[in-house]
Scaffold this motif. Sequence first.
Motif, PDB file in Angstrom:
ATOM      1  N   LEU A  34      -7.145   6.530   0.547  1.00 21.60           N
ATOM      2  CA  LEU A  34      -7.146   5.208  -0.084  1.00 21.60           C
ATOM      3  C   LEU A  34      -8.366   4.403   0.317  1.00 21.60           C
ATOM      4  O   LEU A  34      -9.010   3.762  -0.521  1.00 21.60           O
ATOM      5  CB  LEU A  34      -5.873   4.443   0.279  1.00 21.60           C
ATOM      6  N   CYS A  75       0.015   6.457  -8.524  1.00 21.99           N
ATOM      7  CA  CYS A  75       0.984   5.390  -8.293  1.00 21.99           C
ATOM      8  C   CYS A  75       0.567   4.173  -9.106  1.00 21.99           C
ATOM      9  O   CYS A  75      -0.490   4.179  -9.734  1.00 21.99           O
ATOM     10  CB  CYS A  75       1.096   5.051  -6.805  1.00 21.99           C
ATOM     11  N   THR A 123       1.567  -0.803  -6.172  1.00 21.49           N
ATOM     12  CA  THR A 123       1.887   0.067  -5.037  1.00 21.49           C
ATOM     13  C   THR A 123       0.630   0.420  -4.273  1.00 21.49           C
ATOM     14  O   THR A 123       0.611   0.411  -3.037  1.00 21.49           O
ATOM     15  CB  THR A 123       2.596   1.343  -5.526  1.00 21.49           C
ATOM     16  N   LEU A 124      -0.448   0.695  -5.017  1.00 18.43           N
ATOM     17  CA  LEU A 124      -1.698   1.033  -4.346  1.00 18.43           C
ATOM     18  C   LEU A 124      -2.190  -0.133  -3.495  1.00 18.43           C
ATOM     19  O   LEU A 124      -2.642   0.070  -2.377  1.00 18.43           O
ATOM     20  CB  LEU A 124      -2.781   1.421  -5.354  1.00 18.43           C
ATOM     21  N   ASP A 139      -3.511  10.296   3.948  1.00 23.58           N
ATOM     22  CA  ASP A 139      -3.268   9.402   2.811  1.00 23.58           C
ATOM     23  C   ASP A 139      -4.000   8.078   2.982  1.00 23.58           C
ATOM     24  O   ASP A 139      -4.569   7.541   2.027  1.00 23.58           O
ATOM     25  CB  ASP A 139      -1.771   9.149   2.628  1.00 23.58           C
ATOM     26  N   ASP A 140      -3.992   7.528   4.194  1.00 24.88           N
ATOM     27  CA  ASP A 140      -4.708   6.279   4.453  1.00 24.88           C
ATOM     28  C   ASP A 140      -6.211   6.474   4.271  1.00 24.88           C
ATOM     29  O   ASP A 140      -6.887   5.637   3.661  1.00 24.88           O
ATOM     30  CB  ASP A 140      -4.433   5.773   5.870  1.00 24.88           C
ATOM     31  N   VAL A 174      -0.495  -2.414  -1.991  1.00 24.49           N
ATOM     32  CA  VAL A 174       0.326  -2.493  -0.783  1.00 24.49           C
ATOM     33  C   VAL A 174      -0.079  -1.396   0.193  1.00 24.49           C
ATOM     34  O   VAL A 174      -0.282  -1.645   1.387  1.00 24.49           O
ATOM     35  CB  VAL A 174       1.832  -2.396  -1.134  1.00 24.49           C
ATOM     36  N   ARG A 175      -0.212  -0.174  -0.319  1.00 27.26           N
ATOM     37  CA  ARG A 175      -0.605   0.949   0.552  1.00 27.26           C
ATOM     38  C   ARG A 175      -2.001   0.726   1.128  1.00 27.26           C
ATOM     39  O   ARG A 175      -2.251   1.034   2.296  1.00 27.26           O
ATOM     40  CB  ARG A 175      -0.553   2.264  -0.233  1.00 27.26           C
ATOM     41  N   ARG A 208      -1.878  -1.805   3.928  1.00 24.21           N
ATOM     42  CA  ARG A 208      -1.350  -1.187   5.149  1.00 24.21           C
ATOM     43  C   ARG A 208      -2.383  -0.250   5.776  1.00 24.21           C
ATOM     44  O   ARG A 208      -2.519  -0.190   7.004  1.00 24.21           O
ATOM     45  CB  ARG A 208      -0.059  -0.439   4.846  1.00 24.21           C
ATOM     46  N   ALA A 209      -3.105   0.481   4.952  1.00 32.91           N
ATOM     47  CA  ALA A 209      -4.134   1.385   5.472  1.00 32.91           C
ATOM     48  C   ALA A 209      -5.241   0.591   6.165  1.00 32.91           C
ATOM     49  O   ALA A 209      -5.728   0.988   7.229  1.00 32.91           O
ATOM     50  CB  ALA A 209      -4.720   2.224   4.339  1.00 32.91           C
TER      51      ALA A 209
END
Length: 187
Positions: A119, A139, A143-144, A115-116, A146-147, A150-151
């Motif tokens: 993105l 999403c 949300t994207l 998933d990371d 934020v993800r 984090r990625a």
Amino acid sequence: MPDYDADRFTAIYDGCRQRVWAYVVSRAGWQVADEVVNDTFTVAWRKLDDVPDPPLPWLFAVARNILRDSIRAEARRASFAAEVRSWAEPAEADIAEEVSERSALLKALATLPEDDRELLILSGWQGLTPAQAAAVVGCSPITLRVRLHRARRRLTQAASISPPTEEAAAVRRVSTRVRITAGKEAR
């Protein structure tokens, strides 16, 4: 389920399993036969009311569909792996620093969850805006973001863990460029 359904399924399984297995072996080899047969009879159990009499042609069609889906999935995985390998191979026009950065980035990227990677690839390599990437992964843009943040953090951490430090610094430079580029596109 009533006893009748369990008895009917058992009769279908006992009467057809060997033939379905032989069919799958003839199409894809014995290495995948057990898994495909198990999946076929799982579908039959779930859709027992839809299984016609005689069940064998229907079971063959289910097995065929499962095989087709698994072949497509394997083709997608192989295609992606080939694409990633092609990114890692330096082009003749690349200068040494770009090659080092690309190699370091791909090594760190390979350690991240799928998933990371998705993105980061959508944002960094494909150049999608957060709204476009959000539509791809299903999403909201917030949300994207934020993800993606984090990625990127995990990518930087992965780069700092793996030696040598020159490669880690190269990944941090590339990660910063991706962050800056994504920030410009979001405006």
